[in-house]
Design a protein around this motif. Sequence first.
Motif, short mmCIF file in Angstrom:
data_model
loop_
_atom_site.label_atom_id
_atom_site.label_comp_id
_atom_site.label_asym_id
_atom_site.label_seq_id
_atom_site.Cartn_x
_atom_site.Cartn_y
_atom_site.Cartn_z
N GLU A 1 0.86 -1.18 0.00
CA GLU A 1 0.00 0.00 0.00
C GLU A 1 0.90 1.24 0.00
OE1 GLU A 1 -2.93 -0.39 3.09
OE2 GLU A 1 -3.77 -2.19 2.18
N GLN A 2 0.78 2.14 0.97
CA GLN A 2 1.62 3.32 0.99
C GLN A 2 2.89 3.13 1.82
OE1 GLN A 2 -1.34 3.09 2.54
NE2 GLN A 2 -1.39 4.27 4.43
N TYR A 3 3.05 1.98 2.44
CA TYR A 3 4.18 1.70 3.32
C TYR A 3 5.34 1.03 2.56
CZ TYR A 3 0.78 2.39 7.06
OH TYR A 3 -0.17 2.91 7.89
N ARG A 4 6.53 1.14 3.14
CA ARG A 4 7.68 0.38 2.68
C ARG A 4 8.02 -0.60 3.80
NH1 ARG A 4 13.00 0.09 3.33
NH2 ARG A 4 13.15 1.86 4.74
N LEU B 1 6.60 4.82 6.81
CA LEU B 1 5.85 5.77 6.00
C LEU B 1 6.24 7.18 6.44
CD1 LEU B 1 3.59 6.46 3.95
CD2 LEU B 1 1.99 6.36 5.86
N ASN B 2 6.79 7.95 5.51
CA ASN B 2 7.18 9.34 5.79
C ASN B 2 8.08 9.46 7.03
OD1 ASN B 2 5.57 10.13 3.62
ND2 ASN B 2 3.78 10.42 4.93
N GLY B 3 9.04 8.56 7.15
CA GLY B 3 9.98 8.62 8.27
C GLY B 3 9.45 8.05 9.57
N GLU B 4 8.20 7.68 9.63
CA GLU B 4 7.63 7.09 10.84
C GLU B 4 7.52 5.59 10.67
OE1 GLU B 4 4.04 8.87 12.24
OE2 GLU B 4 4.74 10.88 11.78
#
Length: 107
Positions: free
Chosen positions: A72-75, A88-91
Amino acid sequence: MKILFVCSLALLLSSPLQADPTRPASGWHIDGRAAQSAVAPASLRLQLIKNTEQGLVALINGQLVRKGDRFEQYRVADIQQAQVVLQLNGEQRVLPLLNTAIKQYEE
């Protein structure tokens, strides 16, 4: 009896209608993005972690992922024996494996 019915009907029609008790209070509002983000974390479910010849793989919501893959939007930052770390976005977000029972499968 007719008089009682007419009086009751008159009282019902003259009284203001009651507000819906399940309706949220006026001024109460949820931003659509906030509602979506509140639902999204609960929707991720780590179902399985398996050790393969190529390394650990995880099954999240029915999709197999490896370290470095996108889900999804995560790595997928890391896969460990009992958890997966998503970024996600450094979090970072940690998905624990809830059922850690080891099952033996015949191949």
